[in-house]
Design a protein around this motif. Structure first.
Motif, mmCIF file in Angstrom:
data_model
loop_
_atom_site.group_PDB
_atom_site.id
_atom_site.type_symbol
_atom_site.label_atom_id
_atom_site.label_comp_id
_atom_site.label_asym_id
_atom_site.label_seq_id
_atom_site.Cartn_x
_atom_site.Cartn_y
_atom_site.Cartn_z
ATOM 1 N N LEU A 54 0.772 -1.245 -0.110
ATOM 2 C CA LEU A 54 -0.071 0.045 -0.040
ATOM 3 C C LEU A 54 0.908 1.112 -0.062
ATOM 4 O O LEU A 54 0.568 2.299 -0.535
ATOM 5 N N LEU A 55 2.031 1.289 0.620
ATOM 6 C CA LEU A 55 2.851 2.039 0.752
ATOM 7 C C LEU A 55 3.989 2.528 -0.533
ATOM 8 O O LEU A 55 4.555 3.456 -0.485
ATOM 9 N N GLY A 60 8.561 2.440 -7.192
ATOM 10 C CA GLY A 60 9.118 1.517 -6.346
ATOM 11 C C GLY A 60 9.533 1.983 -4.921
ATOM 12 O O GLY A 60 9.866 1.378 -4.095
ATOM 13 N N SER A 61 9.516 3.362 -4.883
ATOM 14 C CA SER A 61 9.932 4.226 -3.784
ATOM 15 C C SER A 61 8.820 4.096 -2.765
ATOM 16 O O SER A 61 7.642 4.127 -3.061
ATOM 17 N N HIS A 89 3.000 12.806 -2.140
ATOM 18 C CA HIS A 89 3.718 12.194 -3.393
ATOM 19 C C HIS A 89 2.824 11.887 -4.697
ATOM 20 O O HIS A 89 3.399 11.836 -5.785
ATOM 21 N N THR A 90 1.502 11.793 -4.535
ATOM 22 C CA THR A 90 0.678 11.340 -5.659
ATOM 23 C C THR A 90 -0.364 12.370 -5.972
ATOM 24 O O THR A 90 -1.104 12.589 -6.951
#
Length: 180
Positions: A54-55, A60-61, A89-90
Motif C-alpha cells: 500500500l505504501l 518503487g519508492s 507524493h501522488t
C-alpha cells in the motif's frame, strides 16, 4: 483497509491514519478516539503483509508521509480538501468514509461498520478471553463484544416471547398444546 477494520479498529479512525504515524515493526499506530484521547490500534500479520504494498509508489519508492488510504482520483480544485488530507507524493486525497463504504460493498460485499464487530465475533468464537477482545476493539464495557461474539439464540416459533406472534397459532400462545 478492510483488514485493519476487521482487526478491531473503528473505520473512521483507521481512515484518518497517516503514513508517518505507522509503527510497522510493532504493528500499531496511534489514533485519536471519539473522546479525544490518543490510543493505539493494532493489526495482525495479514495487514502487516499488505501495508508495504500500500505504501509503494509506482516507481518503487515508499511513501513516507501523508494519508495512508487514498482515493482513486485527484480532487478537482472546487473540492480541494485540506493540505493534510492530500498525499504529497501522488496528489490524491484521503479516502473518505462514504467512498470506503461504497468500495467495500461493491468489490468485497462487506459492510464497513460490521467488520469491526466481526473481529469480536471471530475472537469470541475462538474462545479468546473477553479482556483481550475488549482491548483489541477498544470497547470500554463488555456489552458490545459479548453481544457480537455470543449472539442470543433466536426465540422458537412456539415461544410466547416470539416476535412473530401472527405465525404462531393462538392455542400455543395461551399455553395449550398443538394438535398433531
Amino acid at each position: 483497509m478492510a483488514d485493519a477494520v476487521r482487526d478491531g479498529g473503528p473505520a473512521a479512525e483507521i481512515l484518518a491514519l497517516n503514513v508517518e504515524d505507522l509503527d510497522l515493526e510493532h504493528r500499531r499506530a496511534p489514533v485519536r478516539s471519539k473522546g479525544g484521547a490518543t490510543e493505539c490500534v493494532y493489526w495482525d500479520s495479514g495487514t502487516a503483509h499488505l501495508l508495504p504494498r500500500l505504501l509503494r509508489l509506482p516507481d518503487g519508492s515508499p511513501r513516507t508521509h501523508g494519508p495512508l488510504f487514498l482515493s482513486e482520483r485527484r480532487p478537482v480544485p472546487a473540492r480541494r480538501p485540506a493540505a493534510g488530507d492530500i498525499c504529497p507524493h501522488t496528489g490524491r486525497a484521503r479516502l473518505g468514509y462514504d467512498r470506503a463504504r461504497v468500495l467495500l460493498d461493491k468489490y468485497a460485499g462487506l459492510d464497513l461498520h460490521q467488520l469491526r464487530h466481526s473481529a469480536a465475533t471471530h475472537l469470541g468464537d475462538a474462545e479468546v478471553p473477553l479482556q483481550l477482545i475488549m482491548g483489541k476493539t477498544r470497547h470500554k464495557t463488555p456489552a458490545p463484544p459479548c453481544a457480537t461474539s455470543n449472539p442470543a439464540p433466536k426465540p422458537s416459533p412456539r415461544s410466547p416471547r416470539s416476535r412473530h406472534r401472527a405465525a404462531v397459532p393462538t392455542d400455543q400462545l395461551s399455553g395449550g398444546s398443538p394438535e398433531l
